[in-house]
Design a protein around this motif. Structure first.
Motif, PDB file in Angstrom:
ATOM      1  N   GLU A   1       0.822  -1.208   0.000  1.00  0.00           N
ATOM      2  CA  GLU A   1       0.000   0.000   0.000  1.00  0.00           C
ATOM      3  C   GLU A   1       0.855   1.256   0.000  1.00  0.00           C
ATOM      4  O   GLU A   1       0.573   2.220  -0.743  1.00  0.00           O
ATOM      5  N   ILE A   2       1.899   1.282   0.808  1.00  0.00           N
ATOM      6  CA  ILE A   2       2.748   2.473   0.914  1.00  0.00           C
ATOM      7  C   ILE A   2       3.518   2.706  -0.376  1.00  0.00           C
ATOM      8  O   ILE A   2       3.579   3.838  -0.881  1.00  0.00           O
ATOM      9  N   ALA A   3       4.113   1.655  -0.919  1.00  0.00           N
ATOM     10  CA  ALA A   3       4.903   1.823  -2.150  1.00  0.00           C
ATOM     11  C   ALA A   3       4.020   2.266  -3.313  1.00  0.00           C
ATOM     12  O   ALA A   3       4.342   3.228  -4.030  1.00  0.00           O
ATOM     13  N   GLU A   4       2.911   1.569  -3.491  1.00  0.00           N
ATOM     14  CA  GLU A   4       2.037   1.892  -4.623  1.00  0.00           C
ATOM     15  C   GLU A   4       1.373   3.257  -4.435  1.00  0.00           C
ATOM     16  O   GLU A   4       1.278   4.053  -5.391  1.00  0.00           O
ATOM     17  N   GLY A   5       0.939   3.543  -3.205  1.00  0.00           N
ATOM     18  CA  GLY A   5       0.264   4.804  -2.951  1.00  0.00           C
ATOM     19  C   GLY A   5       1.190   5.993  -3.045  1.00  0.00           C
ATOM     20  O   GLY A   5       0.823   7.050  -3.600  1.00  0.00           O
ATOM     21  N   THR A   6       2.402   5.878  -2.525  1.00  0.00           N
ATOM     22  CA  THR A   6       3.366   6.973  -2.597  1.00  0.00           C
ATOM     23  C   THR A   6       3.745   7.259  -4.045  1.00  0.00           C
ATOM     24  O   THR A   6       3.819   8.427  -4.469  1.00  0.00           O
ATOM     25  N   ALA A   7       3.989   6.206  -4.792  1.00  0.00           N
ATOM     26  CA  ALA A   7       4.337   6.400  -6.212  1.00  0.00           C
ATOM     27  C   ALA A   7       3.194   7.067  -6.959  1.00  0.00           C
ATOM     28  O   ALA A   7       3.413   8.003  -7.748  1.00  0.00           O
ATOM     29  N   LEU A   8       1.971   6.618  -6.713  1.00  0.00           N
ATOM     30  CA  LEU A   8       0.814   7.200  -7.396  1.00  0.00           C
ATOM     31  C   LEU A   8       0.670   8.675  -7.065  1.00  0.00           C
ATOM     32  O   LEU A   8       0.398   9.514  -7.956  1.00  0.00           O
ATOM     33  N   ALA A   9       0.870   9.040  -5.805  1.00  0.00           N
ATOM     34  CA  ALA A   9       0.739  10.438  -5.401  1.00  0.00           C
ATOM     35  C   ALA A   9       1.758  11.330  -6.080  1.00  0.00           C
ATOM     36  O   ALA A   9       1.518  12.534  -6.270  1.00  0.00           O
ATOM     37  N   LEU A  10       2.901  10.768  -6.468  1.00  0.00           N
ATOM     38  CA  LEU A  10       3.960  11.548  -7.100  1.00  0.00           C
ATOM     39  C   LEU A  10       4.018  11.328  -8.612  1.00  0.00           C
ATOM     40  O   LEU A  10       4.979  11.718  -9.265  1.00  0.00           O
ATOM     41  N   GLY A  11       2.977  10.714  -9.150  1.00  0.00           N
ATOM     42  CA  GLY A  11       2.871  10.573 -10.598  1.00  0.00           C
ATOM     43  C   GLY A  11       3.607   9.394 -11.184  1.00  0.00           C
ATOM     44  O   GLY A  11       3.710   9.274 -12.419  1.00  0.00           O
ATOM     45  N   ALA A  12       4.114   8.509 -10.370  1.00  0.00           N
ATOM     46  CA  ALA A  12       4.857   7.348 -10.858  1.00  0.00           C
ATOM     47  C   ALA A  12       4.067   6.069 -10.592  1.00  0.00           C
ATOM     48  O   ALA A  12       2.921   6.097 -10.127  1.00  0.00           O
ATOM     49  N   LYS A  13       4.702   4.947 -10.877  1.00  0.00           N
ATOM     50  CA  LYS A  13       4.082   3.648 -10.652  1.00  0.00           C
ATOM     51  C   LYS A  13       5.059   2.769  -9.892  1.00  0.00           C
ATOM     52  O   LYS A  13       6.255   2.756 -10.192  1.00  0.00           O
ATOM     53  N   ALA A  14       4.560   2.036  -8.919  1.00  0.00           N
ATOM     54  CA  ALA A  14       5.407   1.105  -8.166  1.00  0.00           C
ATOM     55  C   ALA A  14       4.829  -0.295  -8.248  1.00  0.00           C
ATOM     56  O   ALA A  14       3.619  -0.492  -8.062  1.00  0.00           O
TER      57      ALA A  14
END
Length: 388
Positions: free
Chosen positions: A278-291
């Motif tokens: 959740e943290i990796a995917e959510g943080t990446a999404l918030a910054l415009g990237a994908k994890a």
């Protein structure tokens, strides 16, 4: 304790065996020489059954007591494999194979169980059956899991199982144990962050994966600090970070991170696995990237059954007179955990004295610990299967 005197007499023989294993280390499941030596020894001392190839290269040796009125079976386990380390001990029996070394003392564990097997085959002063388990691939290969998957527990009708590991920092001959979780689970994480690469002078035209990765690394630390009960141990470590560019002026398109998760509780392990994703995917999404996260479970938590822990401590006390029954749990992992998932039992530490820590190139097993370890192994059989 009676066995202890016998093992003192056997010490020169057992020391020679241990040092031969030390000179000839083998890794993971490729323990063919070691396993063959073990099997040959067990046949020579009169074990009732010796089976090779359990869990690919494991050895199981069976010793029957003078009587068997209750059909009880006790399993004793030792690991055989070494580590991919360049030895720096300077001893005259140092590894003959560059890049391979018994840096964890498995040569000592195997030798101590061989000594116990010889004593038990000589005396047979117990009621039931003792099963000697010589396991490959403890160091990351999951040899314990493989031996269990081969049906070892059911094939030999093992009721209880016990294991031991030497521990630097504890005086030679002293023991340490605790009920419940004694060693952690060890899981692996791989996180791949994909953004938009470009020129470092134009970050506004990019999605900077290094910044995203940095935010993920920091955010993952909140799992331990804010997501888990402070009384429960957990470690989340990102250990490697690699980009698809080595240039000083390029924002990379992809960043890959690898790390480990250590927990002492199965529920915490489940929680951490969910939160890492959740943290990796959510943080990446918030910054415009994908994890993308790959979470791979490794060795489970090593959990000592309380009742069997008491049995193990009682035998250890009879052997040495000094046992720490509330030793601190370790965040290292141990694949004896797979055997404890299938049967009640316990895992105990035996002091190796003031030596380098295990997994260090200067580590060396102290041969003076052999009589204590062999006495404990044999003592567990005689205590749990008392003669009638």
């Amino acid at each position: 304790m009676p066995p202890k005197n016998r093992f003192a007499e056997m010490l020169p023989e057992l020391t020679a065996i241990r040092r031969d294993f030390h000179e000839n280390p083998e890794l993971l499941f490729d323990v063919h020489r070691t396993a063959a030596k073990v099997a040959e020894f067990c046949r020579a001392i009169g074990c009732d059954e010796v089976v090779e190839g359990i869990g690919r290269t494991g050895v199981v040796a069976v010793i029957k007591g003078k009587t068997d009125t209750k059909g009880r079976v006790i399993g004793l386990r030792a690991d055989m494999d070494a580590l991919p380390i360049h030895e720096q001990t300077g001893v005259d029996y140092a590894s003959k194979t560059p890049g391979k070394m018994h840096a964890c003392g498995h040569d000592g564990h195997t030798t101590m169980l061989m000594g116990a097997a010889k004593y038990l085959a000589e005396t047979r002063n117990f009621d039931g059956t003792a099963v000697m388990i010589f396991q490959p691939a403890e160091e990351g290969g999951g040899g314990g899991r493989e031996m269990c998957a081969d049906g070892m527990m059911d094939r030999w009708c093992i009721n209880e199982v016990y294991g031991m590991h030497n521990m630097p920092g504890i005086p030679v001959g002293q023991f340490a144990i605790r009920p419940g979780a004694i060693m952690a689970s060890a899981d692996q994480i791989e996180i791949t962050v994909t953004g938009k690469g470009g020129h470092a002078a134009k970050p506004h035209e990019c999605i900077d994966t290094t910044v995203v990765a940095a935010h993920i690394i920091v955010a993952l630390q909140t799992i331990a600090s804010r997501g888990v009960d402070p009384m429960k141990q957990v470690v989340v470590s990102v250990c490697t970070v690699a980009t698809d560019s080595t240039a000083h002026n390029v924002i990379p398109q992809v960043v890959k991170m690898k790390g480990t998760v250590r927990t002492m509780d199965f529920a915490v392990q489940d929680y951490v696995e969910r939160r890492v994703k959740e943290i990796a995917e959510g943080t990446a999404l918030a910054l415009g990237a994908k994890a993308e996260v790959v979470y791979q479970r490794g060795y489970p938590v090593t959990v000592n059954t309380p009742e069997n822990t008491d049995f193990a401590a009682e035998v250890a006390l009879a052997v040495s007179g000094k046992v720490d029954t509330d030793t601190a749990p370790l965040m290292g992992a141990e694949d004896f955990s797979f055997m404890l998932l299938e049967r009640p039992g316990a895992y105990i530490f035996l002091g190796n004295g003031d030596t380098a820590m295990v997994h260090h190139p200067a580590y060396n097993f102290d041969d003076n610990a052999i009589p204590f370890g062999s006495s404990w192994y044999a003592g567990m059989v005689e205590a749990r299967l008392p003669a009638v």
